[in-house]
Design a protein around this motif. Structure first.
Motif, PDB file in Angstrom:
ATOM      1  N   LEU A   1       0.702  -1.479  -0.386  1.00  0.00           N
ATOM      2  CA  LEU A   1       0.333   0.424   0.234  1.00  0.00           C
ATOM      3  C   LEU A   1       0.925   0.949  -0.177  1.00  0.00           C
ATOM      4  O   LEU A   1       1.591   1.992   1.343  1.00  0.00           O
ATOM      5  CB  LEU A   1      -0.987  -0.133   0.800  1.00  0.00           C
ATOM      6  CG  LEU A   1      -1.925  -1.805   1.643  1.00  0.00           C
ATOM      7  CD1 LEU A   1      -2.712  -1.540   2.449  1.00  0.00           C
ATOM      8  CD2 LEU A   1      -2.565  -1.583   0.496  1.00  0.00           C
TER       9      LEU A   1
ATOM     10  N   CYS B   1      -4.256   4.256   4.927  1.00  0.00           N
ATOM     11  CA  CYS B   1      -4.206   2.786   4.388  1.00  0.00           C
ATOM     12  C   CYS B   1      -5.084   1.908   5.396  1.00  0.00           C
ATOM     13  O   CYS B   1      -4.645   2.162   6.533  1.00  0.00           O
ATOM     14  CB  CYS B   1      -3.241   2.568   3.969  1.00  0.00           C
ATOM     15  SG  CYS B   1      -2.163   3.515   1.884  1.00  0.00           S
TER      16      CYS B   1
ATOM     17  N   GLU C   1      -6.942   0.403  -0.022  1.00  0.00           N
ATOM     18  CA  GLU C   1      -7.249  -0.408   1.203  1.00  0.00           C
ATOM     19  C   GLU C   1      -7.289  -1.815   0.086  1.00  0.00           C
ATOM     20  O   GLU C   1      -7.676  -1.833  -0.877  1.00  0.00           O
ATOM     21  CB  GLU C   1      -9.517  -0.184   1.039  1.00  0.00           C
ATOM     22  CG  GLU C   1      -9.444   1.938   1.948  1.00  0.00           C
ATOM     23  CD  GLU C   1     -10.641   1.855   1.493  1.00  0.00           C
ATOM     24  OE1 GLU C   1     -11.248   1.244   0.778  1.00  0.00           O
ATOM     25  OE2 GLU C   1     -11.868   2.754   2.306  1.00  0.00           O
TER      26      GLU C   1
ATOM     27  N   HIS D   1       1.862  -1.829   5.017  1.00  0.00           N
ATOM     28  CA  HIS D   1       1.812  -0.194   5.179  1.00  0.00           C
ATOM     29  C   HIS D   1       2.856   0.617   4.765  1.00  0.00           C
ATOM     30  O   HIS D   1       3.392   1.138   6.084  1.00  0.00           O
ATOM     31  CB  HIS D   1       0.398   0.469   6.364  1.00  0.00           C
ATOM     32  CG  HIS D   1      -0.705  -0.748   6.030  1.00  0.00           C
ATOM     33  ND1 HIS D   1      -1.392  -0.064   6.280  1.00  0.00           N
ATOM     34  CD2 HIS D   1      -0.777  -2.262   6.627  1.00  0.00           C
ATOM     35  CE1 HIS D   1      -3.015  -1.377   6.228  1.00  0.00           C
ATOM     36  NE2 HIS D   1      -2.158  -2.324   6.249  1.00  0.00           N
TER      37      HIS D   1
ATOM     38  N   THR E   1      -2.782   4.023  10.214  1.00  0.00           N
ATOM     39  CA  THR E   1      -3.195   2.692   9.256  1.00  0.00           C
ATOM     40  C   THR E   1      -4.458   2.132  10.157  1.00  0.00           C
ATOM     41  O   THR E   1      -4.885   2.111  11.636  1.00  0.00           O
ATOM     42  CB  THR E   1      -1.770   1.975  10.073  1.00  0.00           C
ATOM     43  OG1 THR E   1      -1.150   2.707   8.407  1.00  0.00           O
ATOM     44  CG2 THR E   1      -2.238   0.697   9.324  1.00  0.00           C
TER      45      THR E   1
END
Length: 237
Positions: free
Chosen positions: A77, A111, A83, A106, A142
């Protein structure tokens, strides 16, 4: 995108599949995968995903076949607000080994990632879940959730689960958990007291357990196909 792997009964072969997915800004993709190769085959697969800002990726895995079946998923991400949702059902039987290895990275802030994997294991089978969520420095905000649930139906079946979180950022909301259990004998007894045979009672309870994952398959024809394939399987010890 629907990805299906099948084969003729008794075929001895090895499938080695690589799927590379790149989602641009605000792109959306749903990826459905059905692995139903014969018990004499091997299936080794990698799905690599890179997501930019605001993109959305959803994956639905149904793993039924293969002597040895391994599905590795890597999701990066890299854009803010991306997502990802990963759903997986694996139901090894006999001597089958089903291995699910997941890595979610992440990198950007804001995200979210969600994982739900379930297994029902019979015979001398082995089910493996190895999930790793890495939150890099700077990936503030996150939202990551990881769950693995396993139903062991035979004394010689084995469930191995390893959910992991590695966090190097602040202001995050992350959870992970795993459960391994057997059929509730009280529930079996209750069904038998209502005139249902023991074998049918076990199948009803297994169907209720895996049914959650089947219902999450949004593509109706594929959902019905998976439901029919599961109905043909024996979950007896």
């Amino acid at each position: 995108v629907v990805e299906t792997h099948v084969g003729s009964a008794g075929d001895v072969h090895c499938t080695n599949a690589v799927t590379d997915i790149r989602l641009a800004e605000d792109a959306r993709l749903k990826h459905f995968k059905l692995e139903d190769e014969p018990d004499t085959a091997s299936h080794l697969a990698l799905t690599e995903v890179h997501q930019q800002r605001g993109s959305n990726f959803a994956s639905y895995l149904s793993m039924l076949g293969g002597r040895i079946a391994r599905q590795e998923v890597r999701v990066h991400l890299v854009g803010e607000g991306a997502e990802v949702s990963l759903d997986g059902l694996y139901v090894p039987r006999g001597d089958q080994v089903h291995d699910n290895t997941i890595f979610i990275e992440h990198v950007a802030p804001g995200c979210s990632s969600h994982q739900l994997y379930k297994s029902a294991l019979s015979g001398r089978s082995r089910g493996i879940f190895n999930g790793h969520v890495l939150v890099r420095p700077g990936a503030d905000g996150t939202d990551a959730h990881q769950t693995n649930k396993n139903l062991v139906l035979a004394d010689r079946a084995e469930a191995d689960t390893r959910p992991r979180l590695e966090i190097y950022a602040d202001d995050v909301k992350c959870t992970h958990g795993a459960a391994v259990g057997q059929l509730d004998q009280q529930a079996v007894l209750y069904l038998r007291s209502r005139g249902i045979g023991e074998r049918e009672a076990r199948h009803l309870l297994v169907d209720a357990f895996v049914g959650e994952m089947v219902e999450r398959i949004e593509l109706v024809p594929l959902r019905e196909q998976v439901r029919e394939l599961l109905a043909e399987r024996s979950f007896d010890e």
